[in-house]
Motif scaffolding. Structure first.
Motif, PDB file in Angstrom:
ATOM      1  N   VAL A 103       0.839  -1.203   0.000  1.00  0.00           N
ATOM      2  CA  VAL A 103       0.000   0.000   0.000  1.00  0.00           C
ATOM      3  C   VAL A 103       0.871   1.250   0.000  1.00  0.00           C
ATOM      4  N   THR A 104       0.425   2.256  -0.712  1.00  0.00           N
ATOM      5  CA  THR A 104       1.157   3.523  -0.798  1.00  0.00           C
ATOM      6  C   THR A 104       0.166   4.686  -0.794  1.00  0.00           C
ATOM      7  N   ASP A 105       0.707   5.871  -0.679  1.00  0.00           N
ATOM      8  CA  ASP A 105      -0.004   7.135  -0.819  1.00  0.00           C
ATOM      9  C   ASP A 105      -1.243   7.258   0.064  1.00  0.00           C
ATOM     10  N   LYS A 106      -2.404   7.508  -0.561  1.00  0.00           N
ATOM     11  CA  LYS A 106      -3.619   7.818   0.180  1.00  0.00           C
ATOM     12  C   LYS A 106      -4.112   6.612   0.985  1.00  0.00           C
ATOM     13  N   LEU A 107      -4.023   5.427   0.399  1.00  0.00           N
ATOM     14  CA  LEU A 107      -4.461   4.228   1.112  1.00  0.00           C
ATOM     15  C   LEU A 107      -3.558   3.953   2.314  1.00  0.00           C
ATOM     16  N   LEU A 108      -2.273   4.228   2.173  1.00  0.00           N
ATOM     17  CA  LEU A 108      -1.341   4.067   3.290  1.00  0.00           C
ATOM     18  C   LEU A 108      -1.691   5.026   4.420  1.00  0.00           C
ATOM     19  N   ALA A 109      -1.970   6.273   4.084  1.00  0.00           N
ATOM     20  CA  ALA A 109      -2.324   7.263   5.098  1.00  0.00           C
ATOM     21  C   ALA A 109      -3.603   6.854   5.836  1.00  0.00           C
ATOM     22  N   ARG A 110      -4.598   6.382   5.079  1.00  0.00           N
ATOM     23  CA  ARG A 110      -5.843   5.933   5.702  1.00  0.00           C
ATOM     24  C   ARG A 110      -5.610   4.708   6.578  1.00  0.00           C
ATOM     25  N   SER A 111      -4.757   3.805   6.112  1.00  0.00           N
ATOM     26  CA  SER A 111      -4.469   2.587   6.869  1.00  0.00           C
ATOM     27  C   SER A 111      -3.784   2.913   8.190  1.00  0.00           C
ATOM     28  N   LEU A 112      -2.817   3.815   8.153  1.00  0.00           N
ATOM     29  CA  LEU A 112      -2.115   4.193   9.380  1.00  0.00           C
ATOM     30  C   LEU A 112      -3.057   4.913  10.349  1.00  0.00           C
ATOM     31  N   LYS A 113      -3.971   5.707   9.798  1.00  0.00           N
ATOM     32  CA  LYS A 113      -4.976   6.385  10.626  1.00  0.00           C
ATOM     33  C   LYS A 113      -5.899   5.348  11.276  1.00  0.00           C
ATOM     34  N   LEU A 114      -6.275   4.323  10.510  1.00  0.00           N
ATOM     35  CA  LEU A 114      -7.104   3.241  11.035  1.00  0.00           C
ATOM     36  C   LEU A 114      -6.389   2.503  12.156  1.00  0.00           C
ATOM     37  N   ILE A 115      -5.102   2.239  11.968  1.00  0.00           N
ATOM     38  CA  ILE A 115      -4.326   1.541  12.998  1.00  0.00           C
ATOM     39  C   ILE A 115      -4.276   2.369  14.272  1.00  0.00           C
ATOM     40  N   LYS A 116      -4.039   3.678  14.142  1.00  0.00           N
ATOM     41  CA  LYS A 116      -4.001   4.552  15.325  1.00  0.00           C
ATOM     42  C   LYS A 116      -5.316   4.507  16.102  1.00  0.00           C
ATOM     43  N   LYS A 117      -6.431   4.600  15.362  1.00  0.00           N
ATOM     44  CA  LYS A 117      -7.738   4.601  16.020  1.00  0.00           C
ATOM     45  C   LYS A 117      -8.020   3.262  16.688  1.00  0.00           C
ATOM     46  N   SER A 118      -7.677   2.178  16.014  1.00  0.00           N
ATOM     47  CA  SER A 118      -7.963   0.857  16.579  1.00  0.00           C
ATOM     48  C   SER A 118      -7.071   0.548  17.774  1.00  0.00           C
ATOM     49  N   VAL A 119      -5.837   1.044  17.761  1.00  0.00           N
ATOM     50  CA  VAL A 119      -4.946   0.849  18.912  1.00  0.00           C
ATOM     51  C   VAL A 119      -5.490   1.603  20.115  1.00  0.00           C
ATOM     52  N   SER A 120      -6.017   2.797  19.880  1.00  0.00           N
ATOM     53  CA  SER A 120      -6.567   3.570  20.998  1.00  0.00           C
ATOM     54  C   SER A 120      -7.795   2.887  21.600  1.00  0.00           C
ATOM     55  N   GLU A 121      -8.535   2.115  20.792  1.00  0.00           N
ATOM     56  CA  GLU A 121      -9.697   1.376  21.298  1.00  0.00           C
ATOM     57  C   GLU A 121      -9.345  -0.059  21.697  1.00  0.00           C
ATOM     58  N   LYS A 122      -8.067  -0.414  21.574  1.00  0.00           N
ATOM     59  CA  LYS A 122      -7.567  -1.753  21.941  1.00  0.00           C
ATOM     60  C   LYS A 122      -8.247  -2.856  21.143  1.00  0.00           C
ATOM     61  N   LYS A 123      -8.385  -2.640  19.847  1.00  0.00           N
ATOM     62  CA  LYS A 123      -8.984  -3.620  18.946  1.00  0.00           C
ATOM     63  C   LYS A 123      -7.955  -4.129  17.940  1.00  0.00           C
ATOM     64  N   THR A 124      -6.746  -4.393  18.413  1.00  0.00           N
ATOM     65  CA  THR A 124      -5.689  -4.881  17.532  1.00  0.00           C
ATOM     66  C   THR A 124      -5.043  -6.124  18.128  1.00  0.00           C
ATOM     67  N   ARG A 125      -4.385  -6.866  17.255  1.00  0.00           N
ATOM     68  CA  ARG A 125      -3.532  -7.982  17.658  1.00  0.00           C
ATOM     69  C   ARG A 125      -2.167  -7.703  17.080  1.00  0.00           C
ATOM     70  N   ARG A 126      -1.138  -7.713  17.924  1.00  0.00           N
ATOM     71  CA  ARG A 126       0.231  -7.391  17.489  1.00  0.00           C
ATOM     72  C   ARG A 126       1.109  -8.614  17.542  1.00  0.00           C
ATOM     73  N   GLY A 127       1.974  -8.735  16.563  1.00  0.00           N
ATOM     74  CA  GLY A 127       2.968  -9.800  16.572  1.00  0.00           C
ATOM     75  C   GLY A 127       2.482 -11.054  15.875  1.00  0.00           C
ATOM     76  N   VAL A 128       3.432 -11.866  15.448  1.00  0.00           N
ATOM     77  CA  VAL A 128       3.131 -13.065  14.670  1.00  0.00           C
ATOM     78  C   VAL A 128       2.309 -14.089  15.464  1.00  0.00           C
ATOM     79  N   PRO A 129       2.723 -14.465  16.683  1.00  0.00           N
ATOM     80  CA  PRO A 129       1.951 -15.499  17.380  1.00  0.00           C
ATOM     81  C   PRO A 129       0.515 -15.084  17.691  1.00  0.00           C
ATOM     82  N   GLU A 130       0.337 -13.849  18.127  1.00  0.00           N
ATOM     83  CA  GLU A 130      -0.991 -13.370  18.491  1.00  0.00           C
ATOM     84  C   GLU A 130      -1.907 -13.279  17.278  1.00  0.00           C
ATOM     85  N   CYS A 131      -1.369 -12.790  16.152  1.00  0.00           N
ATOM     86  CA  CYS A 131      -2.165 -12.677  14.920  1.00  0.00           C
ATOM     87  C   CYS A 131      -2.496 -14.049  14.354  1.00  0.00           C
TER      88      CYS A 131
END
Length: 177
Positions: free
Chosen positions: A60-88
């Motif tokens: 992913v690049t450009d606009k989709l990358l920016a939106r994706s990173l924004k999505l990650i920030k929002k989801s991390v703040s709501e604790k709706k993410t899984r990090r790392g290979v084993p957890e994912c």
């Protein structure tokens, strides 16, 4: 005095008249050098990835990358993410839905080469991001992250519209979904 007291390392006036900080090893550094080192750590340059795996498609690049990173920030703040290979991997095998963001600069790729196959079997969207440092920055941590999975939000969530936009972008870019 007992050995359990906390000692502070005082500033010592040297023969030249320059203030120095004495450290635990007995070495003395000028105070300006200590301040410069602290300033350099704060002004750390952004990490640049020199390697991108040939397997890293779709990237992913450009606009989709920016939106994706924004999505990650929002989801991390709501604790709706899984990090790392084993957890994912565990979340994917359990059938949880979401989007996997993989770093394209991980070497060797054997570390998480099984993830795209698992995602395709379970119908989970996945994309590659150029650098693991970008993923780490989006998670608001200094630690680089190789893999993160953003869980599918409920309809009333703060990031559900951003999630839908990113999914639409991934569908347009991804050759296998």
């Amino acid at each position: 005095r007992t050995g359990r007291e906390i000692r502070s390392w005082p500033l010592i006036e040297s023969a030249v008249g320059q203030q120095t900080c004495s450290s635990a090893m007995g070495k003395k550094e000028p105070k300006e050098v200590v301040e410069e080192k602290a300033a350099e750590e704060e002004e750390e340059e952004p990490k640049v990835s020199l390697y991108v795996s040939p397997l890293a498609t779709p990237l992913v690049t450009d606009k989709l990358l920016a939106r994706s990173l924004k999505l990650i920030k929002k989801s991390v703040s709501e604790k709706k993410t899984r990090r790392g290979v084993p957890e994912c991997t565990k979340a994917i095998r359990k059938g949880q839905q979401g989007i996997c963001f993989l770093a394209g600069d991980i070497f060797p790729m054997d570390v998480f080469a099984h993830i795209p196959t698992l995602c395709e079997e379970k119908g989970i969207y996945y994309v590659y991001v150029k650098s693991r440092h970008e993923l780490g920055a989006a998670c608001q941590t200094r630690r680089p992250i190789s893999l993160i999975m953003v869980m599918e939000p409920p309809d009333d969530s703060a990031y559900s519209s951003t999630y839908q936009q990113v999914v639409a972008g991934i569908k347009a870019v991804h050759p296998y979904m």
